[in-house]
Design a protein around this motif. Sequence first.
Motif, PDB file in Angstrom:
ATOM      1  N   ASN A 119       0.897  -1.285   0.106  1.00  0.00           N
ATOM      2  CA  ASN A 119      -0.023   0.171  -0.171  1.00  0.00           C
ATOM      3  C   ASN A 119       0.752   1.233  -0.015  1.00  0.00           C
ATOM      4  O   ASN A 119       0.408   2.304  -0.362  1.00  0.00           O
ATOM      5  N   ARG A 120       2.068   1.137   0.274  1.00  0.00           N
ATOM      6  CA  ARG A 120       3.048   2.313   0.298  1.00  0.00           C
ATOM      7  C   ARG A 120       3.692   2.339  -1.140  1.00  0.00           C
ATOM      8  O   ARG A 120       4.703   2.946  -1.548  1.00  0.00           O
ATOM      9  N   SER A 121       3.389   1.420  -2.086  1.00  0.00           N
ATOM     10  CA  SER A 121       3.909   1.203  -3.318  1.00  0.00           C
ATOM     11  C   SER A 121       5.423   0.870  -3.484  1.00  0.00           C
ATOM     12  O   SER A 121       6.205   0.990  -4.288  1.00  0.00           O
ATOM     13  N   GLU A 122       5.709   0.166  -2.294  1.00  0.00           N
ATOM     14  CA  GLU A 122       7.061  -0.478  -2.069  1.00  0.00           C
ATOM     15  C   GLU A 122       6.964  -1.925  -2.308  1.00  0.00           C
ATOM     16  O   GLU A 122       7.043  -2.985  -1.717  1.00  0.00           O
ATOM     17  N   TYR A 123       6.770  -2.075  -3.956  1.00  0.00           N
ATOM     18  CA  TYR A 123       6.638  -3.590  -4.354  1.00  0.00           C
ATOM     19  C   TYR A 123       7.671  -4.659  -4.122  1.00  0.00           C
ATOM     20  O   TYR A 123       7.350  -5.648  -3.738  1.00  0.00           O
ATOM     21  N   ASP A 124       9.020  -4.062  -4.366  1.00  0.00           N
ATOM     22  CA  ASP A 124      10.006  -5.071  -3.747  1.00  0.00           C
ATOM     23  C   ASP A 124       9.969  -5.596  -2.418  1.00  0.00           C
ATOM     24  O   ASP A 124      10.168  -6.859  -2.226  1.00  0.00           O
ATOM     25  N   LEU A 125       9.768  -4.592  -1.633  1.00  0.00           N
ATOM     26  CA  LEU A 125       9.745  -5.234  -0.193  1.00  0.00           C
ATOM     27  C   LEU A 125       8.470  -5.893   0.113  1.00  0.00           C
ATOM     28  O   LEU A 125       8.694  -6.826   0.837  1.00  0.00           O
ATOM     29  N   ALA A 126       7.256  -5.666  -0.599  1.00  0.00           N
ATOM     30  CA  ALA A 126       6.019  -6.359  -0.204  1.00  0.00           C
ATOM     31  C   ALA A 126       6.251  -7.769  -0.800  1.00  0.00           C
ATOM     32  O   ALA A 126       5.934  -8.602  -0.203  1.00  0.00           O
ATOM     33  N   CYS A 127       7.001  -7.905  -1.906  1.00  0.00           N
ATOM     34  CA  CYS A 127       7.380  -8.982  -2.585  1.00  0.00           C
ATOM     35  C   CYS A 127       8.070 -10.005  -1.420  1.00  0.00           C
ATOM     36  O   CYS A 127       7.779 -11.101  -1.446  1.00  0.00           O
ATOM     37  N   GLU A 128       9.109  -9.223  -0.893  1.00  0.00           N
ATOM     38  CA  GLU A 128       9.883 -10.194  -0.065  1.00  0.00           C
ATOM     39  C   GLU A 128       9.126 -10.531   1.146  1.00  0.00           C
ATOM     40  O   GLU A 128       9.328 -11.814   1.517  1.00  0.00           O
ATOM     41  N   ALA A 129       8.268  -9.972   1.628  1.00  0.00           N
ATOM     42  CA  ALA A 129       7.560 -10.234   2.733  1.00  0.00           C
ATOM     43  C   ALA A 129       6.577 -11.436   2.475  1.00  0.00           C
ATOM     44  O   ALA A 129       6.386 -12.188   3.117  1.00  0.00           O
ATOM     45  N   PHE A 130       5.766 -11.137   1.108  1.00  0.00           N
ATOM     46  CA  PHE A 130       5.026 -12.149   1.087  1.00  0.00           C
ATOM     47  C   PHE A 130       5.594 -13.434   0.697  1.00  0.00           C
ATOM     48  O   PHE A 130       4.957 -14.466   0.979  1.00  0.00           O
ATOM     49  N   GLU A 131       6.875 -13.456  -0.127  1.00  0.00           N
ATOM     50  CA  GLU A 131       7.348 -14.492  -0.431  1.00  0.00           C
ATOM     51  C   GLU A 131       7.943 -15.230   0.758  1.00  0.00           C
ATOM     52  O   GLU A 131       7.851 -16.560   0.984  1.00  0.00           O
ATOM     53  N   HIS A 132       8.217 -14.727   1.785  1.00  0.00           N
ATOM     54  CA  HIS A 132       8.701 -15.054   3.190  1.00  0.00           C
ATOM     55  C   HIS A 132       7.433 -15.947   3.723  1.00  0.00           C
ATOM     56  O   HIS A 132       7.616 -16.918   4.215  1.00  0.00           O
ATOM     57  N   ALA A 133       6.338 -15.223   3.610  1.00  0.00           N
ATOM     58  CA  ALA A 133       5.324 -15.749   4.275  1.00  0.00           C
ATOM     59  C   ALA A 133       4.816 -17.197   3.837  1.00  0.00           C
ATOM     60  O   ALA A 133       4.666 -17.875   4.416  1.00  0.00           O
ATOM     61  N   ILE A 134       4.836 -17.136   2.280  1.00  0.00           N
ATOM     62  CA  ILE A 134       4.614 -18.476   1.630  1.00  0.00           C
ATOM     63  C   ILE A 134       5.693 -19.439   1.616  1.00  0.00           C
ATOM     64  O   ILE A 134       5.421 -20.651   1.618  1.00  0.00           O
ATOM     65  N   THR A 135       6.707 -19.001   2.233  1.00  0.00           N
ATOM     66  CA  THR A 135       7.974 -19.935   2.270  1.00  0.00           C
ATOM     67  C   THR A 135       7.721 -20.792   3.778  1.00  0.00           C
ATOM     68  O   THR A 135       7.851 -21.950   3.826  1.00  0.00           O
ATOM     69  N   ILE A 136       7.099 -20.021   4.699  1.00  0.00           N
ATOM     70  CA  ILE A 136       6.586 -20.472   5.925  1.00  0.00           C
ATOM     71  C   ILE A 136       5.405 -21.460   5.751  1.00  0.00           C
ATOM     72  O   ILE A 136       5.193 -22.532   6.442  1.00  0.00           O
ATOM     73  N   HIS A 137       4.450 -20.841   5.187  1.00  0.00           N
ATOM     74  CA  HIS A 137       3.205 -21.612   4.779  1.00  0.00           C
ATOM     75  C   HIS A 137       2.870 -21.628   3.481  1.00  0.00           C
ATOM     76  O   HIS A 137       2.227 -20.559   2.937  1.00  0.00           O
ATOM     77  N   PRO A 138       3.134 -22.680   2.700  1.00  0.00           N
ATOM     78  CA  PRO A 138       2.914 -22.773   1.225  1.00  0.00           C
ATOM     79  C   PRO A 138       1.433 -22.460   0.658  1.00  0.00           C
ATOM     80  O   PRO A 138       1.258 -22.082  -0.227  1.00  0.00           O
ATOM     81  N   TYR A 139       0.484 -22.925   1.666  1.00  0.00           N
ATOM     82  CA  TYR A 139      -1.052 -22.952   1.426  1.00  0.00           C
ATOM     83  C   TYR A 139      -1.568 -21.726   1.951  1.00  0.00           C
ATOM     84  O   TYR A 139      -2.699 -21.824   2.261  1.00  0.00           O
ATOM     85  N   TYR A 140      -1.061 -20.511   2.438  1.00  0.00           N
ATOM     86  CA  TYR A 140      -1.289 -19.471   3.026  1.00  0.00           C
ATOM     87  C   TYR A 140      -2.016 -18.863   1.827  1.00  0.00           C
ATOM     88  O   TYR A 140      -1.522 -17.872   1.120  1.00  0.00           O
ATOM     89  N   TYR A 141      -3.236 -18.991   1.339  1.00  0.00           N
ATOM     90  CA  TYR A 141      -3.995 -18.456   0.376  1.00  0.00           C
ATOM     91  C   TYR A 141      -4.029 -16.706   0.314  1.00  0.00           C
ATOM     92  O   TYR A 141      -3.796 -16.164  -0.864  1.00  0.00           O
ATOM     93  N   ASP A 142      -4.134 -16.026   1.237  1.00  0.00           N
ATOM     94  CA  ASP A 142      -4.002 -14.459   1.536  1.00  0.00           C
ATOM     95  C   ASP A 142      -2.729 -13.989   0.867  1.00  0.00           C
ATOM     96  O   ASP A 142      -2.470 -13.217   0.066  1.00  0.00           O
ATOM     97  N   ALA A 143      -1.755 -14.519   1.322  1.00  0.00           N
ATOM     98  CA  ALA A 143      -0.196 -14.321   1.150  1.00  0.00           C
ATOM     99  C   ALA A 143      -0.200 -14.656  -0.488  1.00  0.00           C
ATOM    100  O   ALA A 143       0.784 -13.883  -1.162  1.00  0.00           O
ATOM    101  N   LEU A 144      -0.399 -15.889  -0.782  1.00  0.00           N
ATOM    102  CA  LEU A 144      -0.377 -16.037  -2.393  1.00  0.00           C
ATOM    103  C   LEU A 144      -1.034 -15.081  -3.229  1.00  0.00           C
ATOM    104  O   LEU A 144      -0.663 -14.473  -4.354  1.00  0.00           O
ATOM    105  N   TYR A 145      -2.376 -14.833  -2.804  1.00  0.00           N
ATOM    106  CA  TYR A 145      -3.200 -13.612  -3.585  1.00  0.00           C
ATOM    107  C   TYR A 145      -2.309 -12.159  -3.709  1.00  0.00           C
ATOM    108  O   TYR A 145      -2.298 -11.718  -4.626  1.00  0.00           O
ATOM    109  N   ASN A 146      -1.961 -12.011  -2.463  1.00  0.00           N
ATOM    110  CA  ASN A 146      -1.144 -10.574  -2.209  1.00  0.00           C
ATOM    111  C   ASN A 146       0.094 -10.878  -3.203  1.00  0.00           C
ATOM    112  O   ASN A 146       0.386  -9.715  -3.762  1.00  0.00           O
ATOM    113  N   LEU A 147       0.922 -11.985  -3.030  1.00  0.00           N
ATOM    114  CA  LEU A 147       2.035 -12.134  -3.892  1.00  0.00           C
ATOM    115  C   LEU A 147       1.790 -12.009  -5.577  1.00  0.00           C
ATOM    116  O   LEU A 147       2.342 -11.323  -6.192  1.00  0.00           O
TER     117      LEU A 147
END
Length: 178
Positions: A119-147
């Motif tokens: 939401n701050r348009s900091e897409y590279d940092l957002a990408c890293e955070a979402f990738e980290h979330a799905i690395t921890i939980h590969p079936y986390y739908y919201d994180a996949l959607y956001n990624l």
Amino acid sequence: MRESPENLNTQAIELAQKGDYTEAIACFKRALSLERYNYLLWFNLGITYRDAGDLSAARHALEKAYAINSEDDDIIETLALVCYNMDRTEEAMSYCAEGIELNPNNAHLWNTIGVIYFNRSEYDLACEAFEHAITIHPYYYDALYNLRDTYEELGNAAGAEMCRRQMAQISPNGNQNA
């Protein structure tokens, strides 16, 4: 039957589930008058205020729960989300960072961090955070959607398609489809 914080908590949760927030809040307040330093009662009161749409009261109750138990993931996650929904993104980010320090494997906090960056348009940092979330939980739908959305913003069509395929294999509540 004797009135106890546990019984009042149970009764309040049942009332809140039925949408009777006013009565649920009254039960939580009564329980807290009996047991002022019960972080779970403060947490449940905060959730009920949040669900009733009173984010300011929710934040206040959640901060009380946090003051009593600052290491509970659920309290930290909920407080971060309430702050974010109140447009207090710096506070939300601070709670997320603190929560990640306590539990680096909390996929929900990583997702919330990603949402803030997105939401701050900091897409590279957002990408890293979402990738980290799905690395921890590969079936986390919201994180996949956001990624997926983040990959689209970054022009990564292959990454967005990978997310679409993975999302098609799971339901929005995070369970794998048969």
